[in-house]
Every structure is written in C-alpha cells, then in structure tokens.
Design an enzyme around this catalytic site. Structure first.
Site, PDB file in Angstrom:
ATOM      1  N   SER A 181       0.845  -1.190   0.000  1.00 11.61           N
ATOM      2  CA  SER A 181       0.000   0.000   0.000  1.00 11.61           C
ATOM      3  C   SER A 181       0.887   1.249   0.000  1.00 11.61           C
ATOM      4  O   SER A 181       1.795   1.353  -0.824  1.00 11.61           O
ATOM      5  CB  SER A 181      -0.957  -0.051   1.192  1.00 11.61           C
ATOM      6  OG  SER A 181      -2.036   0.821   1.023  1.00 11.61           O
ATOM      7  N   ASP A 433      -8.144  -5.726  -6.081  1.00 15.63           N
ATOM      8  CA  ASP A 433      -7.814  -4.564  -5.265  1.00 15.63           C
ATOM      9  C   ASP A 433      -8.084  -3.271  -6.032  1.00 15.63           C
ATOM     10  O   ASP A 433      -7.509  -3.059  -7.098  1.00 15.63           O
ATOM     11  CB  ASP A 433      -6.339  -4.636  -4.878  1.00 15.63           C
ATOM     12  CG  ASP A 433      -5.904  -3.479  -3.995  1.00 15.63           C
ATOM     13  OD1 ASP A 433      -6.777  -2.796  -3.425  1.00 15.63           O
ATOM     14  OD2 ASP A 433      -4.677  -3.257  -3.880  1.00 15.63           O
ATOM     15  N   HIS A 458      -5.936  -6.648  -1.642  1.00 16.62           N
ATOM     16  CA  HIS A 458      -4.892  -5.706  -1.277  1.00 16.62           C
ATOM     17  C   HIS A 458      -3.668  -6.422  -0.698  1.00 16.62           C
ATOM     18  O   HIS A 458      -3.762  -7.086   0.318  1.00 16.62           O
ATOM     19  CB  HIS A 458      -5.466  -4.714  -0.256  1.00 16.62           C
ATOM     20  CG  HIS A 458      -4.704  -3.433  -0.147  1.00 16.62           C
ATOM     21  ND1 HIS A 458      -4.392  -2.666  -1.242  1.00 16.62           N
ATOM     22  CD2 HIS A 458      -4.208  -2.762   0.936  1.00 16.62           C
ATOM     23  CE1 HIS A 458      -3.745  -1.575  -0.847  1.00 16.62           C
ATOM     24  NE2 HIS A 458      -3.611  -1.628   0.471  1.00 16.62           N
TER      25      HIS A 458
END
Length: 503
Positions: A181, A433, A458
């Site tokens: 991320s 994602d 994710h």
C-alpha cells in the site's frame, strides 16, 4: 494503500462523497453468521524492538537550522540471517503502528530462511511510537511540517546506514526494500531515490500512479463495483439503488428514527449531515471489503469470513424488494463486515477499520503531498455521482491544518510514469484490489516488473502463506522470490569481484 489501506487513502470528492481509506476501518438476532475465530489470525512474531537514537536521525534532513532529533522505533528478527551470502529484508513502514504491520506481513517471515535474511521493520515518522515532537507532534502544522514521504525515506536511509555500521556482518549485505500500500509506494520510491542503499524493492499494491491525471479518477470505484458485480447477482445494482432509497427514507424525523433503528446505529440520525455521514460510511465499507476480499477468514481491518464480498452479496441478491426491505437487507450486508465476531451491539458510523492505523497523521499527508483524485458517475460504478473537487479539498485542509495541497509535487519528486531509468523494482497488484487502478500493472522494462494476481486483493502476496491461497498468489510469490534471489546473487558476485580487484 494501505492501506495503501488504507486509512483515509486519500481522496476528496464533492460534498457527500465517500473517502476510500488507507493501504490501509452484535447480538443482533436477525443475522445468522457463526461467530468464530479467524483460521489464520495475525501471528505475534519473535522480534526485538529497538530505537534509533543517533543524532543523525534529524527531524529535518533537508535543512540545517533545526537540531532536534527523535527516536525511531524499528524491529529486527535475525533467526535465519546468515552473514555468508545472506540478505536484509527492510520493510518500509507506512501509516500505522509498525508492530501491526510486522504481524500482518507474513511473506517476509515465510521467505526469511530461504533468503538467509535478517528482517527489519522500520516505523514511519509520526506513527506508532516514532513521534518527532512526542505528544505535541500533531499540535499544529508547524510540528507536522516534517511529515512527508521524502523525510520518511531519509529516515530509512539513515537507519540502514546505522545498521550496517553497528551490526557485525551487515555492512556487506544486500538490502531489499519491501512494503504494501503506502508502504509499497515508499519501497519503490526508496529504490528510486537511494539505489546505493537497496539493491531492489518489492512494492505490493502500490498506487504510485494515482496522482494528477496519470489514471482516470473513476478507476478506483469502478474496480470496487466490479468486485461486487461478479460476487453475486444484482449485488452492485442493489447497492446503487440504496442511495436514493436512503434519501427517500430520510426526509422526516420519524423516518430518520426508523432508519436508525433498522440499521441498528449506535447514534440516531438527526439531520441531513448525519445522513451524508451514513452514506459515506457505507461507501467506505464497500471499499474496505474490496480491499480485503481474501480467500480465507482473517482479521486485518475487521474480523471477516472468507471471500467476504460473496457473503455480503447473499443479502443483496433480490432485485424486487421494497425500500424498507432493502434497508433491512442492507443492514444484514453491513453486519457481515462489522459483526462477524458476533460481539458488536450496534453499528458505529464513525469507525470502519482498526485503530492500529494512524488516521490523524494520514489526514495531514492527504492534505499536503498525497493528493489522489477520485470521482464517481453512478453509471460505471455503484456509487452516487461525485466529481473530484480540489478546491474544496484545499479549503477543508486549510481549515483543519492551515495548509494547502500540492497535487503535482509527488509526480515532480518521483517522476510519475517516467520511471524507466530505474531498475530492480517489482510492482505486484491484485486484480480485486481497487488500488490496482493506480498501480504499475505491466512491465515498464525488463527490470521494472509488473506482477498481476487475478484472485488477489490488497497486497495478498505480502500476507502469510495459507492453505486456501489461490494458485495465482503462489505463482506471484515464487516470481518475487526468484527476482530477489537474483538481486542477492548479483550483489554478492559484485562484492566478490571487488575483493579480487583489491589484490
């Protein structure tokens, strides 16, 4: 995002729009989901905690008139580290407590023995315990002025130099940056800015192109919608219908009371502002579910069942229900996310994810340099139409922090799509994602590699190995390890040549 989930990752839409949050937030008898623990909970790992106290770790790395230093927390696990032919895997901490990220990045632990690796997890400044001004760190914009990605990267650089200087055997070890991320963005940017310190980077679910107009502003919510659309018949259609249904049912005080009761809200809805908050909260719930649509039970943002969107969509599959029934079904669907544990008494629209993520610091970053445009049109996605409104974001940020965003700074600093001069970065993305829309999903060069995971949410590849992992993530991890092994071999081969040349 980080989440990137993740918390407050990161956009600003026109009034009433949902804010996708970072990588990256009940005893109600009508819900018949079993309350049971996750099959693979976050595991407490065996690591040592350290604080980097060196004077070189300055609050401001790029100025000369601020002498203040601070303590940066980092974790080390060296059970499998070998000084001969080994490596250092360096996690570039993101927007939260580093221990939480450590315990949710099982991939590093799984490959440590194979790579003869020391594991290092470095905490990002202004998160967890790494607070440059202690309790006053969030007091005002003067104290927050040093909360930037480039300052964080400089922290990581100083920490790596410190480790190599103070740990016997580490001075001749290749370092590989890893992150997911926002942490994945940092890993990629770290390799770009400090290639002499890290031989490569694994940037998982890193939306480094979710800036300015590098990708369409609607791509994020379109991917969220696609996840729901394929997870059950009429699921996305019923969610799209729910917004007008809420609007129709929220016109009087009695209807607001009814809506509060049917959704089992902790605080009753009282006015239009509350209704807008409700819709934002619901939207964010769907976004979070898309990010954590994992193939097994887990407890990342919330305790959730395997393939949670499929479970949610079981309650939203009937296209011909009344407005009142749709709201009851909506509650059942929301309760999958908020009450899978069976412990929640009511639904709190001010909470969507774990408290281990640092919402305060992230809201500042989302007001300064991490400016990601998002929009919806209600046609290609299942959300209310909302345009991207930079002016409103700027005004809100000035009101909250006394700062205004610099939407072009990240692309100026890190190059946007002009990154082909860099080498040895893996960009992995799960196609489930929504952050993949702003990620690097194709090879840029032979050494800037895009790995796509069709069944991945994710940064699934950074999570611990699980018996229920799809084959696509197993393949992705094997490719990632293959590239990292090559980087390690190349480093040690170069070191060997250098030693021979000295004779």
């Amino acid at each position: 995002m980080e989440l990137l989930l993740l918390l407050l990752l990161l956009p600003h839409l026109a009034p009433g729009a949902a804010i996708p949050r970072s990588p990256a937030l009940m005893s109600l008898g009508s819900l018949h989901l079993p309350a049971r623990p996750t099959s693979r909970p976050s595991i407490a790992r065996n690591y040592s905690i350290f604080y980097f106290k060196q004077k070189s770790l300055a609050v401001d790395h790029f100025g000369f008139d601020v002498n203040k230093t601070f303590k940066q927390r980092y974790l080390i696990a060296d059970k499998y580290w070998k000084k001969d032919g080994g490596s250092i895997l360096f996690y570039t901490g993101n927007e939260g407590d580093i221990i939480w990220f450590c315990n949710n990045t099982g991939f590093m632990w799984d490959v440590a023995e194979e790579l003869k690796a020391m594991l290092v997890f470095a905490e990002h400044r202004y998160y967890g315990e790494s607070l440059p001004f202690g309790a006053n760190s969030f007091k005002d914009s003067r104290h927050l002025n040093f909360l930037t990605s480039e300052q964080a990267l400089a922290d990581f650089a100083e920490l790596i130099k410190h480790l190599r200087r103070t740990i016997p055997g580490a001075e001749n070890q290749p370092v590989i940056a890893l992150g997911g991320s926002y942490g994945g963005m940092l890993a990629a940017w770290f390799r770009m800015k400090y290639p002499h310190l890290v031989v490569g980077a694994l940037a998982a679910s890193a939306p480094i192109w979710q800036f300015e107009d590098l990708v369409p502003c609607g791509i994020f919510m379109e991917i969220v919608t696609r996840d729901f659309k394929k997870s059950g018949p009429y699921c996305s259609e019923n969610i799209r219908r729910s917004w007008n249904t809420i609007n129709r049912l929220a016109t009087t005080s009695s209807s607001l009371q009814w809506l509060s009761e049917v959704l089992h809200l902790c605080s009753p809805l009282k006015n239009f502002h509350d209704v807008q908050m409700l819709k934002d909260w619901i939207s964010e719930t769907w976004v979070n579910l898309a990010m954590v649509d994992y193939p097994y039970e887990c407890n990342f943002l919330q305790p959730l069942p395997a393939w949670p969107i499929k479970v949610v969509c079981q309650y939203l599959k009937d296209p011909d229900v009344s407005d009142q029934q749709l709201m009851q079904n909506l509650f059942q669907a929301l309760n999958v996310y908020y009450n899978y544990s069976g412990q929640v008494k009511c639904l709190n629209i001010s909470e969507t994810a774990t408290s281990s993520l640092g919402s305060l610091g992230w809201s500042y970053q989302a007001c300064t340099e991490i400016i990601m445009p998002f929009c919806t049109n209600g046609v290609d996605d299942m959300f209310e139409p909302r345009s991207w409104d930079l002016k409103e974001l700027s005004d809100d940020c000035f009101k909250q922090w006394g700062v205004r965003p610099r939407p072009s700074w990240i692309t100026t600093l890190y190059g946007g799509k002009n990154i082909s001069s860099h080498r040895n970065i893996i960009f992995s993305n799960g196609e489930l994602d929504p952050w993949s829309g702003g990620g690097v999903t194709k090879n840029v060069t032979d050494t800037l590699v895009g790995i796509n995971i069709p069944d991945g949410a994710h940064h699934l590849d950074l999570r611990a190995s699980n018996a229920l992992d799809p084959k696509t993530v197993l393949l992705a991890r094997s490719l990632e390890v293959r590239y990292m092994k090559q980087w390690i071999r190349d480093f040690h081969a170069h070191q060997g040549k250098a030693v021979l040349n000295n004779f």
